[in-house]
Design a protein around this motif. Sequence first.
Motif, mmCIF file in Angstrom:
data_model
loop_
_atom_site.group_PDB
_atom_site.id
_atom_site.type_symbol
_atom_site.label_atom_id
_atom_site.label_comp_id
_atom_site.label_asym_id
_atom_site.label_seq_id
_atom_site.Cartn_x
_atom_site.Cartn_y
_atom_site.Cartn_z
ATOM 1 N N PHE A 20 -5.372 -6.480 -7.093
ATOM 2 C CA PHE A 20 -5.744 -5.077 -7.207
ATOM 3 C C PHE A 20 -5.219 -4.293 -6.000
ATOM 4 C CE2 PHE A 20 -8.780 -1.557 -6.654
ATOM 5 C CZ PHE A 20 -8.648 -0.938 -7.894
ATOM 6 N N GLY A 21 -5.386 -4.853 -4.803
ATOM 7 C CA GLY A 21 -4.858 -4.209 -3.603
ATOM 8 C C GLY A 21 -3.350 -4.071 -3.630
ATOM 9 N N GLY A 24 -2.351 -1.134 -5.680
ATOM 10 C CA GLY A 24 -2.575 0.096 -4.933
ATOM 11 C C GLY A 24 -1.497 0.375 -3.903
ATOM 12 N N ASN A 25 -0.908 -0.674 -3.372
ATOM 13 C CA ASN A 25 0.151 -0.504 -2.378
ATOM 14 C C ASN A 25 1.543 -0.404 -3.005
ATOM 15 O OD1 ASN A 25 -0.962 -0.391 0.347
ATOM 16 N ND2 ASN A 25 -1.876 -2.345 -0.210
ATOM 17 N N PRO A 28 1.399 3.529 -4.792
ATOM 18 C CA PRO A 28 0.397 4.191 -3.963
ATOM 19 C C PRO A 28 0.078 5.621 -4.400
ATOM 20 C CG PRO A 28 2.506 4.223 -2.850
ATOM 21 C CD PRO A 28 2.692 3.394 -4.099
ATOM 22 N N THR A 29 -1.152 6.008 -4.124
ATOM 23 C CA THR A 29 -1.551 7.399 -4.286
ATOM 24 C C THR A 29 -1.129 8.166 -3.028
ATOM 25 O OG1 THR A 29 -3.685 7.024 -3.223
ATOM 26 C CG2 THR A 29 -3.589 6.705 -5.632
ATOM 27 N N ILE A 32 -3.166 6.911 -0.040
ATOM 28 C CA ILE A 32 -2.687 5.665 0.575
ATOM 29 C C ILE A 32 -1.460 5.938 1.427
ATOM 30 C CG2 ILE A 32 -1.621 3.420 0.077
ATOM 31 C CD1 ILE A 32 -3.620 3.170 -2.273
ATOM 32 N N HIS A 46 4.306 0.224 2.753
ATOM 33 C CA HIS A 46 3.319 -0.114 1.725
ATOM 34 C C HIS A 46 3.883 -1.130 0.737
ATOM 35 C CE1 HIS A 46 5.156 2.513 -1.371
ATOM 36 N NE2 HIS A 46 5.523 3.223 -0.309
ATOM 37 N N GLY A 50 2.060 -4.552 -0.205
ATOM 38 C CA GLY A 50 1.803 -4.872 -1.613
ATOM 39 C C GLY A 50 2.421 -6.192 -2.034
#
Length: 118
Positions: A20-21, A24-25, A28-29, A32, A46, A50
């Motif tokens: 999950f992390g 996100g990386n 990214p949003t 982040i 990032h 990730g």
Amino acid sequence: MRRPTRLTLFRWLLAAFFAFGAMGNLFPTEGIMADYQRWGFPDWFHYVTGTLELTASALMFSRYRLFGALAGAALMVAAATTVLINGEFLHALIPATVLALCLLLAVLLRRQTARVTA
């Protein structure tokens, strides 16, 4: 089909956390991206994070699960260090907790291996 053991479920939960992390990386949003910029990392870093998280997750699902737990622990040391250096002390709670869980998983996996080989 055998039911998964508690150790297997624990390992799967940690692997899911890192997967999950990783997502996100890798995708990214803006938040982040702002975090990475605030911490002084280059724009592309990032992706490194990730990829390492995804690798740790994949290793936890493989026969190299001990290395996955140790890789996850190393990532959490880096995450906790990053936020602590930047004075974000409350943000260190999650990486510190996951670090402890990764180390616990490593110990349990090592004991399991020692029992099988004994």
